[in-house]
Design a protein around this motif. Structure first.
Motif, PDB file in Angstrom:
ATOM      1  N   LEU A   7      23.504  52.144 -13.394  1.00 51.76           N
ATOM      2  CA  LEU A   7      22.856  53.289 -12.757  1.00 51.76           C
ATOM      3  C   LEU A   7      23.872  54.369 -12.439  1.00 51.76           C
ATOM      4  CD1 LEU A   7      20.228  51.949 -10.202  1.00 51.76           C
ATOM      5  CD2 LEU A   7      19.858  53.610 -12.020  1.00 51.76           C
ATOM      6  N   ALA A   8      25.054  53.969 -12.003  1.00 46.17           N
ATOM      7  CA  ALA A   8      26.095  54.954 -11.704  1.00 46.17           C
ATOM      8  C   ALA A   8      26.472  55.740 -12.945  1.00 46.17           C
ATOM      9  CB  ALA A   8      27.329  54.243 -11.128  1.00 46.17           C
ATOM     10  N   MET A 146      26.226  60.881  -7.785  1.00 47.95           N
ATOM     11  CA  MET A 146      26.348  61.721  -8.969  1.00 47.95           C
ATOM     12  C   MET A 146      27.673  62.472  -8.971  1.00 47.95           C
ATOM     13  SD  MET A 146      22.461  63.208  -9.303  1.00 47.95           S
ATOM     14  CE  MET A 146      22.846  64.233 -10.709  1.00 47.95           C
ATOM     15  N   ASN A 147      28.035  63.026  -7.820  1.00 53.65           N
ATOM     16  CA  ASN A 147      29.298  63.754  -7.732  1.00 53.65           C
ATOM     17  C   ASN A 147      30.494  62.837  -7.968  1.00 53.65           C
ATOM     18  OD1 ASN A 147      29.149  66.785  -6.676  1.00 53.65           O
ATOM     19  ND2 ASN A 147      27.389  65.670  -5.868  1.00 53.65           N
ATOM     20  N   LEU A 148      30.445  61.649  -7.401  1.00 58.80           N
ATOM     21  CA  LEU A 148      31.549  60.711  -7.584  1.00 58.80           C
ATOM     22  C   LEU A 148      31.595  60.171  -9.012  1.00 58.80           C
ATOM     23  CD1 LEU A 148      31.556  58.689  -4.249  1.00 58.80           C
ATOM     24  CD2 LEU A 148      33.132  60.478  -4.980  1.00 58.80           C
ATOM     25  N   SER A 149      30.497  60.236  -9.732  1.00 62.48           N
ATOM     26  CA  SER A 149      30.508  59.857 -11.146  1.00 62.48           C
ATOM     27  C   SER A 149      31.149  60.943 -11.998  1.00 62.48           C
ATOM     28  CB  SER A 149      29.074  59.614 -11.641  1.00 62.48           C
ATOM     29  OG  SER A 149      28.476  58.533 -10.980  1.00 62.48           O
ATOM     30  N   VAL A 150      30.896  62.202 -11.633  1.00 63.34           N
ATOM     31  CA  VAL A 150      31.332  63.325 -12.461  1.00 63.34           C
ATOM     32  C   VAL A 150      32.786  63.706 -12.243  1.00 63.34           C
ATOM     33  CG1 VAL A 150      31.015  65.810 -12.814  1.00 63.34           C
ATOM     34  CG2 VAL A 150      29.039  64.292 -12.742  1.00 63.34           C
ATOM     35  N   THR A 205      28.820  52.970  -7.308  1.00 63.34           N
ATOM     36  CA  THR A 205      29.479  54.109  -7.950  1.00 63.34           C
ATOM     37  C   THR A 205      30.917  54.222  -7.484  1.00 63.34           C
ATOM     38  OG1 THR A 205      27.370  55.276  -8.054  1.00 63.34           O
ATOM     39  CG2 THR A 205      29.348  56.597  -8.344  1.00 63.34           C
ATOM     40  N   VAL A 206      31.150  54.041  -6.199  1.00 63.79           N
ATOM     41  CA  VAL A 206      32.507  54.076  -5.654  1.00 63.79           C
ATOM     42  C   VAL A 206      33.384  53.054  -6.373  1.00 63.79           C
ATOM     43  CG1 VAL A 206      33.889  53.534  -3.610  1.00 63.79           C
ATOM     44  CG2 VAL A 206      31.858  54.986  -3.406  1.00 63.79           C
ATOM     45  N   GLU A 207      32.848  51.852  -6.589  1.00 65.70           N
ATOM     46  CA  GLU A 207      33.621  50.810  -7.273  1.00 65.70           C
ATOM     47  C   GLU A 207      33.879  51.170  -8.731  1.00 65.70           C
ATOM     48  OE1 GLU A 207      31.954  46.955  -6.841  1.00 65.70           O
ATOM     49  OE2 GLU A 207      31.905  47.034  -4.649  1.00 65.70           O
ATOM     50  N   ALA A 208      32.979  51.958  -9.334  1.00 64.48           N
ATOM     51  CA  ALA A 208      33.116  52.301 -10.752  1.00 64.48           C
ATOM     52  C   ALA A 208      34.030  53.503 -10.995  1.00 64.48           C
ATOM     53  CB  ALA A 208      31.739  52.593 -11.352  1.00 64.48           C
TER      54      ALA A 208
END
Length: 300
Positions: A7-8, A146-150, A205-208
């Motif tokens: 999902l992240a 989303m921001n942490l993914s980008v 997401t943080v972990e990814a």
């Protein structure tokens, strides 16, 4: 947890589409040419007066990735209509609508919703990305994710302005435009999740974050050589929850197949550009069209 990491990745892809507005107004409208006999996968279906091309995209790329090869260029240049997942032309409106949906209610604070352990990990990720820990306090967890993914992708030189959707939109400035979904429909995929699920999603997401750029580069390597099956498997891995898989992929693919069937009733040549994960694997757009009796062929 693997599901949430997937999902992240999905959220990062969605965010990269929206942040395509980072491209400057005078960005070069051309797309780089790939070597002959090399390039991403392309499909088509046609009747007596309509041809529809299906092209799987990556929403952000390093600027040196060349993908606009002979058969893609020929199909795009003969098309009089470009169709994307959402309308791409008015990037300011997209950004405003996205951020408007993402704001927490007055008095709420993102970090105050987290457990102490998750908050500590989140704040360290923000610091590692060069951001104040409270920079995203006013937004909902899904938008923070989303921001942490980008951000790690952009910091690694993977540029939304070089993404396929934005490049095609610039190159096809004179073409008729349409979209398969509205911005509100795409945002609702994440915004409608319960807050508890959003917080778990944000933690995943943080972990990814440390592997985000590497993961996307692996996807790009598969995409640019036309390995649609390998790409779809990589993009969709971890979507083990049947309800989530149905929501994010199958239902949308079925809706898009219905749109394509309706569009076949009108003459013309149409170039449809959507995320590459929708065009391979069980339940793909091609599968949905086959169920409706249409034959889709790979263009080589």
């Amino acid at each position: 947890m693997q599901l949430l990491k997937s999902l992240a990745r999905a959220a990062g892809t969605l965010a990269l589409m929206f942040t395509g507005g980072c491209a400057s107004a005078d960005a070069d409208p051309q797309v780089a040419a790939a070597p002959a006999n090399h390039g991403p996968a392309l499909w088509k279906l046609a009747d007596e007066d309509t041809t529809i091309y299906l092209f799987g995209t990556v929403h952000a790329l390093p600027s040196d990735v060349n993908w606009y090869d002979g058969h893609i260029a020929a199909a795009f240049e003969e098309s009089d209509e470009l169709v994307t997942e959402i309308a791409m032309d008015d990037q300011l409106a997209l950004t405003q609508a996205l951020t408007g949906s993402a704001m927490l209610a007055d008095g709420q604070n993102l970090r105050e919703m987290m457990t102490p352990e998750d908050r500590k990990e989140y704040e360290q990720a923000m610091i590692d990305l060069g951001l104040p820990p409270g920079a995203l306090d006013p937004v909902e967890p899904w938008y923070a994710a989303m921001n942490l993914s980008v951000l790690p992708l952009m910091q690694a030189g993977i540029d939304p302005a070089a993404g396929v959707d934005m490049a095609l939109t610039r190159a096809g400035a004179s073409k008729r435009k349409d979209a398969l979904e509205t911005l509100e429909e795409q945002v609702a995929l994440f915004d409608d999740m319960p807050i508890s699920a959003q917080l778990t999603f944000l933690d995943a997401t943080v972990e990814a974050v440390p592997e985000a750029a590497k993961s996307l580069r692996e996807l790009i390597d598969l995409w640019v050589v036309g390995d649609a099956v390998g790409l779809a498997a990589k993009m969709n891995e971890g979507l083990e929850d049947p309800a989530l898989y149905q929501r994010l992929l199958i239902d949308r693919n079925a809706n898009w197949a219905g749109w394509i069937e309706h569009r076949l009733a009108e003459p013309g040549t149409v170039f449809i550009a959507v995320g590459a994960g929708h065009l391979a694997g069980d339940g793909s757009v091609q599968d949905q069209l086959a169920k409706r009796g249409y034959k889709v062929e790979r263009v080589h």
